[in-house]
Design a protein around this motif. Structure first.
Motif, PDB file in Angstrom:
ATOM      1  N   PRO A  12      -5.075  -9.439   7.162  1.00  0.00           N
ATOM      2  CA  PRO A  12      -5.419 -10.755   7.214  1.00  0.00           C
ATOM      3  C   PRO A  12      -4.569 -12.034   6.956  1.00  0.00           C
ATOM      4  CG  PRO A  12      -6.881  -9.501   5.855  1.00  0.00           C
ATOM      5  CD  PRO A  12      -6.011  -8.496   6.181  1.00  0.00           C
ATOM      6  N   TRP A  13      -3.876 -11.481   5.904  1.00  0.00           N
ATOM      7  CA  TRP A  13      -2.978 -12.676   5.257  1.00  0.00           C
ATOM      8  C   TRP A  13      -1.645 -12.764   6.400  1.00  0.00           C
ATOM      9  CZ3 TRP A  13      -3.222 -15.326   1.044  1.00  0.00           C
ATOM     10  CH2 TRP A  13      -4.133 -14.886  -0.098  1.00  0.00           C
ATOM     11  N   GLY A  14      -1.465 -11.932   7.197  1.00  0.00           N
ATOM     12  CA  GLY A  14      -0.428 -12.101   8.307  1.00  0.00           C
ATOM     13  C   GLY A  14       0.343 -10.901   8.537  1.00  0.00           C
ATOM     14  N   LYS A  15       1.016 -10.631   9.566  1.00  0.00           N
ATOM     15  CA  LYS A  15       1.488  -9.625  10.160  1.00  0.00           C
ATOM     16  C   LYS A  15       2.862  -9.398   9.473  1.00  0.00           C
ATOM     17  CE  LYS A  15      -0.441  -9.571  14.767  1.00  0.00           C
ATOM     18  NZ  LYS A  15      -0.508  -9.315  16.130  1.00  0.00           N
ATOM     19  N   HIS A  16       3.218 -10.297   8.415  1.00  0.00           N
ATOM     20  CA  HIS A  16       4.568 -10.008   7.693  1.00  0.00           C
ATOM     21  C   HIS A  16       4.361  -8.863   6.671  1.00  0.00           C
ATOM     22  CE1 HIS A  16       2.418 -13.184   5.877  1.00  0.00           C
ATOM     23  NE2 HIS A  16       3.161 -13.218   4.808  1.00  0.00           N
ATOM     24  N   ALA A  75      -2.216  -5.142  -1.231  1.00  0.00           N
ATOM     25  CA  ALA A  75      -1.661  -5.881  -0.004  1.00  0.00           C
ATOM     26  C   ALA A  75      -2.473  -6.998   0.309  1.00  0.00           C
ATOM     27  CB  ALA A  75      -1.611  -4.609   0.954  1.00  0.00           C
ATOM     28  N   ASN A  76      -3.844  -6.765   0.102  1.00  0.00           N
ATOM     29  CA  ASN A  76      -4.805  -7.683   0.749  1.00  0.00           C
ATOM     30  C   ASN A  76      -5.394  -8.477  -0.097  1.00  0.00           C
ATOM     31  OD1 ASN A  76      -5.420  -6.731   3.773  1.00  0.00           O
ATOM     32  ND2 ASN A  76      -5.339  -4.993   2.146  1.00  0.00           N
ATOM     33  N   PHE A  96       4.367  -7.187  -1.965  1.00  0.00           N
ATOM     34  CA  PHE A  96       3.985  -5.905  -1.168  1.00  0.00           C
ATOM     35  C   PHE A  96       4.955  -6.165   0.163  1.00  0.00           C
ATOM     36  CE2 PHE A  96       1.342  -2.918   0.986  1.00  0.00           C
ATOM     37  CZ  PHE A  96       0.877  -2.234  -0.015  1.00  0.00           C
ATOM     38  N   PHE A  97       5.206  -5.004   0.658  1.00  0.00           N
ATOM     39  CA  PHE A  97       6.237  -4.547   1.668  1.00  0.00           C
ATOM     40  C   PHE A  97       5.579  -4.923   2.891  1.00  0.00           C
ATOM     41  CE2 PHE A  97       4.300  -0.979  -0.382  1.00  0.00           C
ATOM     42  CZ  PHE A  97       3.534  -0.418   0.895  1.00  0.00           C
ATOM     43  N   LYS A  98       6.497  -5.016   4.175  1.00  0.00           N
ATOM     44  CA  LYS A  98       6.429  -5.220   5.330  1.00  0.00           C
ATOM     45  C   LYS A  98       5.848  -4.032   6.010  1.00  0.00           C
ATOM     46  CE  LYS A  98      10.884  -4.349   7.095  1.00  0.00           C
ATOM     47  NZ  LYS A  98      12.229  -4.707   7.923  1.00  0.00           N
ATOM     48  N   PRO A  99       5.079  -4.105   7.332  1.00  0.00           N
ATOM     49  CA  PRO A  99       4.618  -2.977   8.088  1.00  0.00           C
ATOM     50  C   PRO A  99       5.896  -2.067   8.302  1.00  0.00           C
ATOM     51  CG  PRO A  99       3.436  -5.033   8.782  1.00  0.00           C
ATOM     52  CD  PRO A  99       4.563  -5.465   7.783  1.00  0.00           C
ATOM     53  N   ASP A 100       5.568  -0.644   8.336  1.00  0.00           N
ATOM     54  CA  ASP A 100       6.679   0.193   8.814  1.00  0.00           C
ATOM     55  C   ASP A 100       7.720   0.196   7.907  1.00  0.00           C
ATOM     56  OD1 ASP A 100       5.291   1.560  10.753  1.00  0.00           O
ATOM     57  OD2 ASP A 100       5.846  -0.131  12.306  1.00  0.00           O
ATOM     58  N   ARG A 101       7.786  -0.178   6.540  1.00  0.00           N
ATOM     59  CA  ARG A 101       8.933  -0.272   5.759  1.00  0.00           C
ATOM     60  C   ARG A 101       9.062   1.338   5.246  1.00  0.00           C
ATOM     61  NH1 ARG A 101      13.656  -0.940   4.435  1.00  0.00           N
ATOM     62  NH2 ARG A 101      14.033  -1.624   2.222  1.00  0.00           N
ATOM     63  N   PRO A 142       8.888 -16.988   1.467  1.00  0.00           N
ATOM     64  CA  PRO A 142       9.424 -17.709   2.697  1.00  0.00           C
ATOM     65  C   PRO A 142       8.683 -17.033   3.952  1.00  0.00           C
ATOM     66  CG  PRO A 142      11.124 -17.236   1.358  1.00  0.00           C
ATOM     67  CD  PRO A 142      10.164 -16.498   0.487  1.00  0.00           C
ATOM     68  N   GLN A 143       8.386 -15.879   3.859  1.00  0.00           N
ATOM     69  CA  GLN A 143       7.589 -15.336   5.045  1.00  0.00           C
ATOM     70  C   GLN A 143       6.149 -15.535   5.328  1.00  0.00           C
ATOM     71  OE1 GLN A 143       9.069 -13.609   2.421  1.00  0.00           O
ATOM     72  NE2 GLN A 143       8.286 -11.761   2.201  1.00  0.00           N
ATOM     73  N   GLY A 144       5.733 -16.250   4.249  1.00  0.00           N
ATOM     74  CA  GLY A 144       4.268 -16.585   4.079  1.00  0.00           C
ATOM     75  C   GLY A 144       3.685 -16.299   2.774  1.00  0.00           C
TER      76      GLY A 144
END
Length: 480
Positions: free
Chosen positions: A147-151, A188-189, A389-394, A433-435
């Motif tokens: 919910p914080w964003g897809k980044h 993550a959340n 925390f890392f990005k999706p599919d890292r 930077p990504q959010g």
């Protein structure tokens, strides 16, 4: 509070109102269901709605209360259950296509205990295939979003649980943890959790065809992800109620004997050569200062054998996985999960044969060293991850990706190997930077003292504030 905002209430606030009659269980559950229907399409955290049966159960709870029956400690609290645990009449899929029709013949102990306490299951949450990733995606249900964003990955394997509870879909979210699967989604959340110690929460699936491996039994635990620390104090006493189907459950009270104060806390920033990100260091400093302000005696001190213990523990677990699970992963897993496991086996070369037996025996050595250390320091404040925390599919990006996701997470799976409680609580919002995204820290407690870890998490939360409020402003398009 208007009906449209009831979903924002914590579990503690819900129970206070439902027991007093200021709020009906039906209204509490209906608000959570409405929030689920509004927020879940963008998140895909809930993959099996229980809305109809939840509302029926809530009405039954209201009727029982109105006729004078006593209310349970979680009367009317909406909860979610992870799809790798049995809930009667629902599929225990574990995120695997081949298990989509495996309908549970009965409730697992955690489901039974929550419902006995008056909680109401509104939906079942997503997990990665075989519940063995720190991210949440699978061919059966698809990807869960943070919910914080897809980044940001939602974490795993209880990623659906973490995303749901922080988005306001239920006040409590069930999850489980064999190497970090409660704490990764909490981090993550921006949620709060405590990984219980070995034997604290009864566990068993009526649908299972064989017993789990010895390390799976001794490293995996059931728990809850919440928005506030006080909700863990409210709900965990019900979760730990005995169930004879788990012969190794330890029937201790939630609250232990008071520790003479001030409670000593060992504080470490050691990341064993992994770079400590400035935002993680800032979160650790905030958590330390919060504990000092709350009257804890925080001292710089290094706990024993974290890196060695964690790596050996996870290599032993991979040896058991290689022996007992690899055939099923190869037969029923997607190409993605098969590829990830191949890299797992490179990052954590499995112990096999005599070596596996020896390393399983050595587990007692590490546990003993930690028990002795926590005699002096009942709590230990550590990083959870050294980086944000890392990005999706890292973890699909080869050796480098798996190393960032799991290789550096030694503070996480060390606690599973030695069987100690470990809370995870947000201590900062990082303006990256990504959010913006939350940064959590970990609080390890001496054996059987989950309550001490949650007390410390509450002290940090009191200084930082409830992270859900920041997230909801962000979700509403406001400045966090």
């Amino acid at each position: 509070m208007t009906d449209s905002n009831i979903w924002r209430l914590s579990a503690t606030e819900i129970v206070t109102r439902t027991k007093s009659g200021a709020l009906t269980a039906e209204d509490a559950v209906a608000a959570a269901v409405n929030r689920m229907e509004k927020a879940n399409p963008a998140l895909n955290a809930i993959v099996d709605s229980c809305a109809v049966e939840a509302l029926e159960r809530a009405r039954a709870l209201d009727k029982a209360r109105n006729t004078g029956e006593p209310c349970g400690p979680l009367h009317g609290v909406p909860v979610t259950i992870k799809v790798n645990v049995d809930q009667k009449g629902h599929a225990t899929t574990n995120g695997v296509v081949a298990l989509k029709d495996m309908i549970a013949p009965g409730d697992a102990p955690v489901v039974a205990n929550l419902q006995k306490a008056g909680a109401v299951v509104i939906g079942r949450t997503n997990t990665p295939e075989f519940s063995f990733r720190a991210d949440t995606d699978n061919l059966l249900y698809g990807r869960t979003h943070n919910p914080w964003g897809k980044h940001i990955s939602p974490g795993g394997s209880s990623g659906g649980a973490g995303a749901a509870v922080m988005a306001g879909i239920g006040a409590l979210a069930h999850g489980n943890d064999i190497g970090g699967s409660l704490r990764f989604p909490a981090a993550a959340n921006g949620a709060v959790t405590v990984k219980p110690g070995l034997g604290r929460v009864p566990a068993w699936n009526p649908s299972q065809k064989a017993e789990r491996g010895l390390l799976a039994q001794s490293m995996s635990v059931q728990g809850l992800i919440t928005r506030t620390a006080e909700d863990l104090h409210l709900s965990m006493p019900s979760m730990i109620s005995p169930d004879p189907r788990d012969p190794f459950h330890v029937p201790l009270s939630w609250r232990g004997v008071p520790v003479d104060g001030p409670i000593r806390v060992a504080f470490t920033k050691n990341t064993f050569g992994y770079e400590l990100h400035p935002e993680v260091e800032a979160a650790l400093d905030t958590a330390r200062d919060a504990l000092v302000e709350a009257g804890y005696q925080v001292e710089n001190a290094e706990p024993p054998d974290v890196f060695e213990c964690g790596r050996i523990g996870y290599r032993a677990l991979m040896g058991e996985v290689w022996t007992l699970m690899k055939a099923d992963i190869d037969a029923h897993g997607s190409q993605t999960i098969r590829d990830i496991f191949e890299v797992y086996f490179q990052e954590f070369p499995p112990f096999t044969g005599d070596d596996l037996v020896r390393m399983m025996a050595k587990r007692s050595h590490y546990a003993r060293e930690w028990s002795l250390f926590t005699e002096d320091y009942p709590l230990v404040l550590t990083p959870f991850l050294p980086q944000p925390f890392f990005k999706p599919d890292r973890d699909t990006e080869g050796a480098e990706g798996v190393h960032e996701v799991l290789g550096c997470a030694v503070y996480s799976y060390t606690m599973n190997f030695v069987g100690l409680p470990a809370a995870c609580v947000p201590a900062r919002v990082a303006p990256l930077p990504q959010g913006p995204q939350p940064i959590n820290v970990q609080i390890v407690a001496r054996r059987w003292r989950e309550d001490l870890a949650v007390d410390a998490a509450a002290a940090i939360e009191a200084r930082v504030g409830r992270m859900c409020e920041t997230l909801w402003r962000l979700m509403d398009g406001q400045e966090p």
